[in-house]
Design an enzyme around this catalytic site. Sequence first.
Site, PDB file in Angstrom:
ATOM      1  N   LYS A 160      -4.306  -4.098   0.918  1.00 50.64           N
ATOM      2  CA  LYS A 160      -3.733  -2.879  -1.137  1.00 50.64           C
ATOM      3  C   LYS A 160      -3.840  -3.873  -2.092  1.00 50.64           C
ATOM      4  O   LYS A 160      -5.115  -3.655  -2.708  1.00 50.64           O
ATOM      5  CB  LYS A 160      -1.825  -4.074  -0.766  1.00 50.64           C
TER       6      LYS A 160
ATOM      7  N   ARG B 193     -15.511 -16.670  15.196  1.00 48.76           N
ATOM      8  CA  ARG B 193     -14.071 -16.526  15.434  1.00 48.76           C
ATOM      9  C   ARG B 193     -13.553 -17.681  15.023  1.00 48.76           C
ATOM     10  O   ARG B 193     -12.099 -17.146  14.586  1.00 48.76           O
ATOM     11  CB  ARG B 193     -14.061 -16.249  16.922  1.00 48.76           C
TER      12      ARG B 193
ATOM     13  N   ASP C  99       6.869 -11.492   3.525  1.00 52.90           N
ATOM     14  CA  ASP C  99       5.490 -10.311   3.366  1.00 52.90           C
ATOM     15  C   ASP C  99       5.672  -9.997   2.068  1.00 52.90           C
ATOM     16  O   ASP C  99       6.218  -9.157   1.814  1.00 52.90           O
ATOM     17  CB  ASP C  99       5.467  -9.152   4.306  1.00 52.90           C
TER      18      ASP C  99
ATOM     19  N   TYR D 101       7.631  -2.451   6.050  1.00 54.66           N
ATOM     20  CA  TYR D 101       6.457  -1.835   6.184  1.00 54.66           C
ATOM     21  C   TYR D 101       6.840  -0.875   7.587  1.00 54.66           C
ATOM     22  O   TYR D 101       6.886  -1.965   8.856  1.00 54.66           O
ATOM     23  CB  TYR D 101       5.729  -2.323   5.831  1.00 54.66           C
TER      24      TYR D 101
HETATM   25  C1  LIG Z   1       0.222  -1.807   4.463  1.00 54.38           C
HETATM   26  C2  LIG Z   1       1.205  -3.055   5.001  1.00 54.38           C
HETATM   27  C3  LIG Z   1       0.884  -3.538   5.909  1.00 54.38           C
HETATM   28  C4  LIG Z   1       0.142  -3.777   6.886  1.00 54.38           C
HETATM   29  O1  LIG Z   1      -1.488  -3.551   6.212  1.00 54.38           O
HETATM   30  P1  LIG Z   1      -2.637  -3.303   7.263  1.00 54.38           P
HETATM   31  O2  LIG Z   1      -3.279  -4.221   6.072  1.00 54.38           O
HETATM   32  O3  LIG Z   1      -2.738  -2.287   6.953  1.00 54.38           O
HETATM   33  O4  LIG Z   1      -2.922  -4.086   8.623  1.00 54.38           O
HETATM   34  C5  LIG Z   1       2.332  -4.885   6.180  1.00 54.38           C
HETATM   35  N1  LIG Z   1       2.896  -5.042   4.900  1.00 54.38           N
HETATM   36  C6  LIG Z   1       2.640  -4.505   3.374  1.00 54.38           C
HETATM   37  C7  LIG Z   1       4.502  -4.146   3.103  1.00 54.38           C
HETATM   38  C8  LIG Z   1       2.029  -3.281   3.868  1.00 54.38           C
HETATM   39  O5  LIG Z   1       1.855  -1.907   2.754  1.00 54.38           O
END
Ligand SMILES: *Cc1c(COP(=O)(O)O)cnc(C)c1O
Length: 398
Positions: free
Chosen positions: A203, A54, A179, A107
Amino acid sequence: MFDPSRNIQDFLVFGEFGDVNPSITDSSTYTFLSPAQMEEAFEHEIEGCFLYSRHWNPTNKYLARALAAMEDTEAAQVTASGMAAISSAILQLCQTGDEIISERTIYGGSYAFLKNFLPRLGIKVHFVDIRDLDKIKAAINERTRVIYTESLSNPLLDIADLPKISEIARAHDIKLIVDNTFTPLIISPKRLGADIVVHSMTKFINGTSDCVAGCICASADFVNQLVDVNSGATMLLGPVLDSTRAASILKNIHSLHIRMMQHSKNALFIAENLQKLGVRVYYPGLPDNPSHGLMRKLMNPQFGFGGMLAIDAKTSEQANRLMAAMQEAKVGYLAVSLGYFKTLFSAPGHSTSSEIPHEERDAMGLGDGLVRMSVGLDNDIELSFSRIKECLEKAGLC
Ligand SMILES: *Cc1c(COP(=O)(O)O)cnc(C)c1O
């Protein structure tokens, strides 16, 4: 010219047996040669020594180092989801009484965390239009700890002016979290002034829609804070990425540059041709898009303008007809998420934009009829476009 894919190219790993793909850690715990060494490992990190998975495990560390190389940060931590990366980074920096300034079109999960969850901990969030620098400045006070934004906003794909925002943040000793999920390789937020870069690796970075994962790229000092056994958010909240997944993501990262170029090339082709048909389309690669000039200035140009675009299908009925037809015609899948090798599309609706007054939303093009597309790696994009065109005709959009 900075090329983040060069850093990944230079990321060579020699596994336990010289394996080109390092062995996958299959252990939660690790032996020590002496009790004294174990005690030392609790106090500080010992190079090459692992305590408990962890905290760190060797496979996750390889992946984290590749991500730090990509984002040009000193260090990185990997997490079990993008939301774990975002929430851990924020919770590491903020406590009761602190305040955050966030872009208002982010998001949906991030928005819900900031809007609904953080107030339970006494953390206040101001949502602003991140393009309005005066609004950011006006929202700052002595309790502001974080400015939070996405490199490209959701779903209209406006770019954030990271150099200017980071200047404001720095002047007030505020951390800028970006992000970068929509634009890996294309935008290098740390080089543009961000302190912390987060990704949903679910993604584009992984690219195969077979797992959920995230990362936090930052200074070595911040990553050490995250894994601190007494006070670290990733250590104590515990969103550990499984090492078998970390190993498969590490392999996929090495084709990320090729994928991003193909996603961008295909998305540009579709955006240009939709525009020729008179369809309202949002894509920062189009010269008349409001974000085009700034994106050109900030991007690493060799990777294009990204794989995301949005189509204004006017009404939610037409949007639904268009999406059903596109799935039927094998354009791709009606599914949330993005960055997959096939095209994915969904209607973002109003869920993440409730901070924006109704008239403003309509003026911005944030209507019910918006269809967001993550364009796939199709080799014959002309065929895909001809199918999209037929679907637009069926939906009465051209
Ligand atoms: C999908 C997404 C997230 C969240 O990510 P997860 O892997 O689903 O927890 C955060 N920011 C953006 C821009 C996203 O497209």
